[in-house]
Design an enzyme around this catalytic site. Structure first.
Site, mmCIF file in Angstrom:
data_model
loop_
_atom_site.group_PDB
_atom_site.id
_atom_site.type_symbol
_atom_site.label_atom_id
_atom_site.label_comp_id
_atom_site.label_asym_id
_atom_site.label_seq_id
_atom_site.Cartn_x
_atom_site.Cartn_y
_atom_site.Cartn_z
ATOM 1 N N PRO A 29 71.655 7.101 79.234
ATOM 2 C CA PRO A 29 70.700 7.861 80.043
ATOM 3 C C PRO A 29 70.632 9.311 79.562
ATOM 4 O O PRO A 29 71.663 9.896 79.211
ATOM 5 C CB PRO A 29 71.267 7.765 81.464
ATOM 6 C CG PRO A 29 72.679 7.364 81.316
ATOM 7 C CD PRO A 29 72.856 6.717 79.984
ATOM 8 N N GLY A 48 74.918 14.152 80.495
ATOM 9 C CA GLY A 48 76.184 14.579 79.908
ATOM 10 C C GLY A 48 76.859 13.474 79.128
ATOM 11 O O GLY A 48 78.057 13.501 78.896
ATOM 12 N N GLY A 108 76.007 12.615 76.044
ATOM 13 C CA GLY A 108 75.908 12.839 74.604
ATOM 14 C C GLY A 108 74.712 12.201 73.939
ATOM 15 O O GLY A 108 74.745 11.918 72.745
ATOM 16 N N SER A 109 73.617 11.987 74.706
ATOM 17 C CA SER A 109 72.514 11.230 74.101
ATOM 18 C C SER A 109 71.896 11.914 72.886
ATOM 19 O O SER A 109 71.538 11.248 71.931
ATOM 20 C CB SER A 109 71.450 10.856 75.137
ATOM 21 O OG SER A 109 70.852 12.011 75.656
ATOM 22 N N SER A 110 71.794 13.259 72.893
ATOM 23 C CA SER A 110 71.136 13.890 71.737
ATOM 24 C C SER A 110 71.991 13.774 70.473
ATOM 25 O O SER A 110 71.478 13.520 69.384
ATOM 26 C CB SER A 110 70.768 15.350 72.030
ATOM 27 O OG SER A 110 71.913 16.147 72.145
ATOM 28 N N ALA A 111 73.304 13.928 70.611
ATOM 29 C CA ALA A 111 74.176 13.779 69.437
ATOM 30 C C ALA A 111 74.172 12.330 68.957
ATOM 31 O O ALA A 111 74.126 12.057 67.755
ATOM 32 C CB ALA A 111 75.616 14.204 69.776
ATOM 33 N N ALA A 112 74.194 11.403 69.910
ATOM 34 C CA ALA A 112 74.241 9.985 69.544
ATOM 35 C C ALA A 112 72.989 9.565 68.771
ATOM 36 O O ALA A 112 73.062 8.772 67.830
ATOM 37 C CB ALA A 112 74.407 9.126 70.803
ATOM 38 N N ASP A 158 80.379 16.238 71.429
ATOM 39 C CA ASP A 158 79.462 15.100 71.420
ATOM 40 C C ASP A 158 79.381 14.489 70.030
ATOM 41 O O ASP A 158 79.347 13.270 69.878
ATOM 42 C CB ASP A 158 78.064 15.521 71.889
ATOM 43 C CG ASP A 158 78.045 15.834 73.388
ATOM 44 O OD1 ASP A 158 79.129 15.876 73.993
ATOM 45 O OD2 ASP A 158 76.953 16.029 73.941
#
Length: 314
Positions: free
Chosen positions: A98, A102, A104-108, A149
């Site tokens: 989601p 928090g 870590g979606s942008s790093a992932a 992240d």
């Protein structure tokens, strides 16, 4: 042409202990959370570089400014590979992480995209190179990323970290389960951080809460290494109370934490920035974890996930 797809994956991340106090030089523990993940698939197709994800579908060079960090991850990976800047390839990104939680979606996204592109071009992606690609994308997304992240969404082990110091990988051998629940309330990390700063300025004595959170994180590191789930649970309960004192919890988090504790969790607390977002609960076995997750769903959690924390023998 190669009709095969090259695939890259990345996991989400969870902060186990130390949110907010980490800003003030205290240690924190973050861990990869593989119950949510991002998969990027690269296929040779079309006339130009295109992407398809939850929030954008079309040519990369026409991506709006708001998705600059993803665009950068794609361009920078191609540059490092030595590929053309606008190759005839399509990148399909699917995510169960989601956003704005928090996790870590942008790093992932950057991790998965880099891995998929390097796989497509059959180039070796070193850890160092992946780190540089992800960190430079994260700088665009978040200004001054800690690197947490980047480390946790691309790695397998939890990390123990203190601001501006090298991260230390931790052994995770906890025969217990982590239940994560989303309150459905969008968190506001920046606001929570600035409110903590205001509180500490007005009431310097509140710094003791920050120090206690740090000391709980240090002790939690030992619990992870020695399989002490009960002890870790009680530290999670204490941490939540301290985070309430700092003013970063909210009624939605407090309710789910209380319900977890009443449903047999060893411990429960908010995770990440607070003020909405997610909470975590520790369960001693799979049965308890299921029961806690079910109760949280009934209590209005938007979504719940369960992850085993022991060693999984693949």
């Amino acid at each position: 042409a190669n009709e095969m797809s090259a695939i890259g994956k990345a996991s989400g991340k969870i902060i186990l202990m130390g949110e907010h106090s980490v800003v003030y030089g205290q240690p924190a523990i973050a861990m990869p959370f593989s119950a949510v993940e991002i998969i990027a698939k690269v296929t040779a197709q079309g006339e130009a570089l295109s992407v398809d994800c939850d929030f954008y579908k079309g040519l990369v060079h026409k991506m709006p400014k708001i998705w600059e960090s993803l665009k950068h991850a794609i361009r920078f990976s191609l540059y490092r590979i030595g590929a053309p800047t606008d190759p005839a390839i399509h990148i399909k990104i699917s995510s169960t992480i989601p956003a704005e939680r928090g996790m870590g979606s942008s790093a992932a996204v950057a991790v998965a995209v880099a891995r998929a592109l390097f796989a497509h071009y059959e180039k070796i992606l070193t850890d160092k190179e992946l780190w540089e690609i992800v960190q430079s994308s994260e700088k665009i997304a978040h200004g001054n990323p800690s690197g947490i992240d980047a480390a946790t969404t691309s790695g397998k082990s939890p990390v123990f970290f203190i601001k501006n110091q090298p991260m230390e990988p931790l052994e995770l051998k906890l025969s217990a389960y982590l239940v994560v629940a989303d309150t459905g309330v969008t968190g506001n990390t920046l606001e929570a951080i600035s409110d903590v700063a205001d509180l500490l300025e007005k009431k310097p004595e509140a710094m003791k809460f920050v120090e206690e959170l740090g000391s709980l994180a240090k002790q939690a590191k030992e619990d992870l290494a020695t399989d002490q789930a009960e002890l870790l649970g009680s530290k999670m309960n204490q941490a939540h109370v301290l985070l309430q004192e700092l003013g970063v919890s909210d009624p939605s988090l407090d309710q789910l934490v209380r319900i977890s504790q009443e449903s047999g969790a060893l411990g429960a607390k908010l995770t990440g920035g607070g003020r909405g977002g997610c909470m975590i609960a520790l369960a001693k076995n799979a049965e308890d974890a299921q029961k806690i997750a079910q109760t949280l769903n009934q209590a209005g959690a938007r979504q719940t996930w369960i992850q085993y924390l022991g060693e999984i023998n693949d």
